[in-house]
Design a protein around this motif. Sequence first.
Motif, PDB file in Angstrom:
ATOM      1  N   GLU A 117       0.914  -1.024   0.136  1.00 48.71           N
ATOM      2  CA  GLU A 117      -0.003  -0.218   0.392  1.00 48.71           C
ATOM      3  C   GLU A 117       1.030   1.163   0.038  1.00 48.71           C
ATOM      4  N   LEU A 118       0.087   1.854  -0.956  1.00 54.99           N
ATOM      5  CA  LEU A 118       1.256   3.249  -1.428  1.00 54.99           C
ATOM      6  C   LEU A 118       0.350   4.435  -1.055  1.00 54.99           C
ATOM      7  N   GLU A 119       1.129   5.747  -1.506  1.00 47.23           N
ATOM      8  CA  GLU A 119       0.659   6.908  -1.442  1.00 47.23           C
ATOM      9  C   GLU A 119       1.491   7.263  -2.360  1.00 47.23           C
ATOM     10  N   VAL A 120       1.113   8.364  -3.703  1.00 44.75           N
ATOM     11  CA  VAL A 120       1.560   8.842  -4.527  1.00 44.75           C
ATOM     12  C   VAL A 120       1.163  10.479  -5.097  1.00 44.75           C
ATOM     13  N   ASP A 121       2.692  11.511  -4.638  1.00 41.34           N
ATOM     14  CA  ASP A 121       2.225  12.441  -4.401  1.00 41.34           C
ATOM     15  C   ASP A 121       2.414  12.871  -5.930  1.00 41.34           C
ATOM     16  N   THR A 122       0.982  13.549  -6.288  1.00 42.59           N
ATOM     17  CA  THR A 122       0.291  13.644  -8.065  1.00 42.59           C
ATOM     18  C   THR A 122       1.468  14.946  -8.514  1.00 42.59           C
ATOM     19  N   LEU A 123       1.773  15.950  -7.353  1.00 44.60           N
ATOM     20  CA  LEU A 123       2.557  17.466  -7.515  1.00 44.60           C
ATOM     21  C   LEU A 123       4.286  16.757  -7.646  1.00 44.60           C
ATOM     22  N   THR A 124       4.772  16.216  -6.544  1.00 43.65           N
ATOM     23  CA  THR A 124       6.091  15.817  -7.260  1.00 43.65           C
ATOM     24  C   THR A 124       6.308  14.775  -7.878  1.00 43.65           C
ATOM     25  N   GLY A 125       5.857  13.849  -7.229  1.00 46.07           N
ATOM     26  CA  GLY A 125       6.144  12.427  -7.891  1.00 46.07           C
ATOM     27  C   GLY A 125       6.678  11.397  -6.950  1.00 46.07           C
ATOM     28  N   GLN A 126       6.522  11.660  -5.584  1.00 46.85           N
ATOM     29  CA  GLN A 126       6.901  10.966  -5.086  1.00 46.85           C
ATOM     30  C   GLN A 126       6.413   9.897  -4.435  1.00 46.85           C
ATOM     31  N   VAL A 127       7.046   8.957  -4.245  1.00 51.52           N
ATOM     32  CA  VAL A 127       6.452   7.479  -3.828  1.00 51.52           C
ATOM     33  C   VAL A 127       6.254   7.205  -3.006  1.00 51.52           C
ATOM     34  N   GLU A 128       5.539   6.982  -1.979  1.00 51.64           N
ATOM     35  CA  GLU A 128       6.034   6.743  -0.445  1.00 51.64           C
ATOM     36  C   GLU A 128       4.957   4.744   0.228  1.00 51.64           C
ATOM     37  N   ILE A 129       5.975   4.045   0.425  1.00 50.35           N
ATOM     38  CA  ILE A 129       5.497   2.969   0.753  1.00 50.35           C
ATOM     39  C   ILE A 129       5.317   2.980   2.172  1.00 50.35           C
ATOM     40  N   LEU A 130       3.851   2.664   2.353  1.00 52.95           N
ATOM     41  CA  LEU A 130       2.915   2.717   3.464  1.00 52.95           C
ATOM     42  C   LEU A 130       2.845   1.459   4.419  1.00 52.95           C
ATOM     43  N   LYS A 131       2.035   0.755   3.771  1.00 50.88           N
ATOM     44  CA  LYS A 131       2.774  -1.264   4.228  1.00 50.88           C
ATOM     45  C   LYS A 131       3.116  -2.023   3.034  1.00 50.88           C
ATOM     46  N   ALA A 132       3.712  -2.716   4.052  1.00 48.22           N
ATOM     47  CA  ALA A 132       3.663  -4.342   2.958  1.00 48.22           C
ATOM     48  C   ALA A 132       3.853  -5.694   3.440  1.00 48.22           C
ATOM     49  N   VAL A 133       3.429  -5.989   3.156  1.00 50.44           N
ATOM     50  CA  VAL A 133       3.410  -7.827   3.718  1.00 50.44           C
ATOM     51  C   VAL A 133       3.615  -8.698   2.233  1.00 50.44           C
ATOM     52  N   PHE A 134       4.326  -9.402   3.437  1.00 50.84           N
ATOM     53  CA  PHE A 134       5.266 -10.498   1.631  1.00 50.84           C
ATOM     54  C   PHE A 134       5.267 -11.952   2.930  1.00 50.84           C
ATOM     55  N   ALA A 135       4.697 -13.108   1.892  1.00 52.27           N
ATOM     56  CA  ALA A 135       4.295 -14.470   2.115  1.00 52.27           C
ATOM     57  C   ALA A 135       5.760 -14.983   1.140  1.00 52.27           C
ATOM     58  N   GLN A 136       5.844 -15.525   1.832  1.00 53.27           N
ATOM     59  CA  GLN A 136       6.828 -17.070   1.374  1.00 53.27           C
ATOM     60  C   GLN A 136       7.784 -17.913   1.503  1.00 53.27           C
ATOM     61  N   ASP A 137       7.700 -19.049   0.516  1.00 52.84           N
ATOM     62  CA  ASP A 137       6.754 -20.364   0.471  1.00 52.84           C
ATOM     63  C   ASP A 137       8.623 -20.717   1.419  1.00 52.84           C
ATOM     64  N   VAL A 138       8.816 -21.646   2.196  1.00 55.23           N
ATOM     65  CA  VAL A 138      10.495 -21.942   2.673  1.00 55.23           C
ATOM     66  C   VAL A 138      10.489 -23.653   1.954  1.00 55.23           C
ATOM     67  N   GLY A 139       9.182 -24.198   2.255  1.00 56.22           N
ATOM     68  CA  GLY A 139       9.416 -25.808   2.426  1.00 56.22           C
ATOM     69  C   GLY A 139       9.431 -25.809   3.558  1.00 56.22           C
ATOM     70  N   ARG A 140      10.558 -26.026   4.294  1.00 52.18           N
ATOM     71  CA  ARG A 140      10.867 -25.510   5.868  1.00 52.18           C
ATOM     72  C   ARG A 140      11.688 -24.774   6.417  1.00 52.18           C
ATOM     73  N   ALA A 141      11.967 -23.923   7.832  1.00 53.76           N
ATOM     74  CA  ALA A 141      12.664 -22.730   7.354  1.00 53.76           C
ATOM     75  C   ALA A 141      13.197 -23.167   8.395  1.00 53.76           C
ATOM     76  N   VAL A 142      14.212 -23.534   7.578  1.00 53.60           N
ATOM     77  CA  VAL A 142      15.578 -24.443   8.849  1.00 53.60           C
ATOM     78  C   VAL A 142      15.941 -23.357   9.464  1.00 53.60           C
ATOM     79  N   ASN A 143      16.259 -21.840   9.423  1.00 47.61           N
ATOM     80  CA  ASN A 143      16.427 -20.941  10.631  1.00 47.61           C
ATOM     81  C   ASN A 143      15.454 -19.504   9.803  1.00 47.61           C
ATOM     82  N   PRO A 144      14.951 -19.527  10.943  1.00 48.66           N
ATOM     83  CA  PRO A 144      13.852 -18.407  10.309  1.00 48.66           C
ATOM     84  C   PRO A 144      13.987 -17.313  10.740  1.00 48.66           C
TER      85      PRO A 144
END
Length: 333
Positions: free
Chosen positions: A190-217
């Motif tokens: 989820e992000l915001e774009v400032d249409t006056l400056t072109g600045q992009v700011e990331i507000l939130k991020a969720v990342f799911a990764q399949d690891v098989g088995r997490a040997v070291n989380p």
Amino acid sequence: MKKRGRGIGLSFYGTGYGNGFPDVSKAKVRLLEDGKVGIYVGSTEVGQGAKTVLTQIGAETLKLPVEEIVFIAEDTSLTPDAGTAAASRQTYNTGNAIRIACEKFVERLKELAKEQLNLNSVYGLKAEDGHIFLEIFPQKRISYKELSKIYKDSIIEVEGEFVAQTVMMDPETGQGAPYWPYTFNACGVELEVDTLTGQVEILKAVFAQDVGRAVNPHLVEGQMDGGFAMALGYILFEDLNIKEGKIYNDRFSRYLIPTAMDTLKVENIIVEDPESTAPYGAKGIGEPTMIPVGPAILNAIYDAIGVRVTELPVTPENLIKLIQEDNERKEEI
């Protein structure tokens, strides 16, 4: 004006060299003079945590504390070839080679213990915590340290080899099984774009990764954070500025990369679905952690302002230009 958007990216990634190319890893395991166990592999540590994870795989197989293992890598005079630290293959390939070598090593020690304990068979012998003992009569035991003293004039060593399964693609049909295993992931932004400056700011991020088995989380989360930060830089910051073959942004004062102020706390979700052919189910995730992040950011930008970005990086200048061009097209219509 700031506009908010959300986007997702999905990807799957094949482990190893692929397309029928021989993908071989070898490992050696040796009983050392002090009763510790040496694991020798040619894998290279480039910050991905290979030495830690591969030591853990060896310790799990040998039923030893990691402190009792001496891990030797990157020394071609001592180590067998484990292939490159590339294609997210070390955990899967070399981890399997280590597991195979450690299993053979335990069987070798059982044979030696059988002789020293005056037993008529290796059946019922168990290896745990630096000892070989008879499970039905645990007092009948001998330690690795005792074996190392008895056989100090001999080299007690075995080698394990793992060859990944990969099938060359049929050039006529495009069919085949070029990689195995595959890993899967998904990223939401989820992000915001400032249409006056072109600045992009990331507000939130969720990342799911399949690891098989997490040997070291902890290392898994480190890979996920690193992949996200790398993709963030690739999408929003990093520009070589090549003109007629010359790189103009040839120093960090001009070639911008994300700093701690540009990143955020990503909600990491580790998905464990053990892979049957992998060492304890673990897959490699070195490279795939970067792949879905870029599409997620670009989709979120499109959701926010209705403009598709087709060139990277999405610098404020480039984004303002795209917004202006989009406005001009709308006015013409």
